[in-house]
Design a protein around this motif. Structure first.
Motif, short mmCIF file in Angstrom:
data_model
loop_
_atom_site.label_atom_id
_atom_site.label_comp_id
_atom_site.label_asym_id
_atom_site.label_seq_id
_atom_site.Cartn_x
_atom_site.Cartn_y
_atom_site.Cartn_z
N SER A 160 5.63 5.12 -0.55
CA SER A 160 5.75 5.83 -1.82
C SER A 160 7.05 6.62 -1.94
O SER A 160 7.45 7.02 -3.03
N ASP A 161 7.72 6.86 -0.81
CA ASP A 161 9.00 7.59 -0.82
C ASP A 161 10.19 6.68 -1.08
O ASP A 161 11.33 7.16 -1.19
N THR A 188 7.13 6.46 4.57
CA THR A 188 6.00 6.13 3.71
C THR A 188 6.49 5.34 2.51
O THR A 188 7.52 5.69 1.91
N ARG A 213 11.31 -1.10 -1.99
CA ARG A 213 9.97 -1.66 -1.82
C ARG A 213 10.00 -3.18 -1.93
O ARG A 213 9.32 -3.88 -1.18
N VAL A 268 0.85 -1.19 0.00
CA VAL A 268 0.00 0.00 0.00
C VAL A 268 0.89 1.24 0.00
O VAL A 268 1.61 1.49 0.97
N GLU A 269 0.82 2.00 -1.08
CA GLU A 269 1.75 3.11 -1.32
C GLU A 269 1.71 4.19 -0.24
O GLU A 269 2.74 4.75 0.13
N ASP A 270 0.50 4.55 0.26
CA ASP A 270 0.40 5.70 1.16
C ASP A 270 0.50 5.32 2.64
O ASP A 270 0.25 6.15 3.52
N GLN A 271 0.92 4.08 2.92
CA GLN A 271 1.09 3.64 4.30
C GLN A 271 2.58 3.53 4.63
O GLN A 271 3.41 3.30 3.76
N ASN A 306 2.67 -1.79 6.22
CA ASN A 306 2.73 -2.77 5.15
C ASN A 306 3.23 -4.12 5.65
O ASN A 306 2.78 -5.17 5.19
#
Length: 260
Positions: A158-159, A156, A165, A107-110, A115
């Motif tokens: 997404s960063d 986060t 990832r 989940v990108e915004d978590q 995650n």
């Protein structure tokens, strides 16, 4: 990748010495189409086995059978000396089978720690409040152990870069797997430098005693990190070789059916 005290007490000498994964005569039909023909394989603790073959050879189908997404038409799956039959992927996860896919399912915004515990969040108190501190602490300990270079467990997602990832996805699988981690093309979308970093993490899994089955189309990668390779061609298992006892040309010949 160590047994809990209760699990250790329950382990018999036979189950303790059994390989984390043993496949016996796995066969899979989709209607009249045969996808896998009588596949046999063991993956031992502290070992990386690569599964290779051309597109459509049956590699991903086999991973989906082991992880409970598909049920085999015939054959047996054994985990740590116990024969198992999965109803679905959730059932496989409860028995300690975890998969790292190319598309990650993160989940990108978590933050990273959320995650790590996605769907298995830790809570505290009678109201079931999320125990964010405990999740962040456990996540940081694991990423430090596997040397996944991220700014923090609280960063986060997404960063992070693609390689970072993928490292998080591998850490999550490691955290929840009892002894077996499946990987389906985990570095296919990564560049050379990030692939090297992910391979370092995979090798650390082996050093911790994990059994790893990895699908890869990258022959150089297979020879860098795997102990053995099993080749599928059109659903048929051509053979399984120790990498130290074979060559690129021989493996390619097994994949294509052409003499080297």
């Amino acid at each position: 990748m160590t047994l809990s005290p209760s699990a250790a007490e329950a382990a018999t000498p036979e189950s303790a010495s059994a390989p984390p994964l043993r496949l016996k005569g796995i066969h899979k039909n989709f209607g009249g189409v045969v996808a896998i023909k009588h596949f046999d394989l063991e993956v031992r603790a502290g070992e990386i086995v690569a599964l290779v073959g051309d597109n459509g050879a049956g590699k991903s189908t086999l991973v989906k059978i082991i992880s409970g997404l598909y049920q085999p038409s015939d054959g047996e799956i054994w985990l740590n000396g116990e024969q198992v039959s999965f109803r679905d992927a959730s059932d496989a996860r409860t028995k300690g089978v975890e998969v790292v896919y190319q598309d990650l399912a993160l989940v990108e915004d978590q933050p990273v720690y959320m995650n790590m515990f996605l769907g298995r969040e830790l809570t505290k108190g009678p109201l079931g409040i999320l125990d964010r501190k405990a999740m962040a602490t456990q996540t940081q300990e694991l990423v430090d152990t596997l040397d996944v270079r991220i700014p923090s467990a609280k960063a986060t997602l997404s960063d992070l870069s693609g390689g970072q990832r993928q490292g998080v996805a591998i850490c999550r699988a490691t955290h929840w797997a009892s002894s077996l981690v499946l990987m389906d093309e985990p570095t296919a979308a990564l560049g050379v430098a990030e692939t090297a970093k992910v391979e370092e993490v995979i090798l650390k899994l082996r050093s911790r005693g994990a059994a790893v089955l990895i699908v890869s189309h990258n022959m150089d990668q297979v020879f860098r990190i795997a102990d053995r390779v099993s080749v599928l061609r059109r659903g048929t298992q051509v053979g399984t070789k120790r990498l130290a006892e074979t060559s690129h040309n021989e493996v390619v010949a097994m994949i294509t059916g052409l003499s080297s």
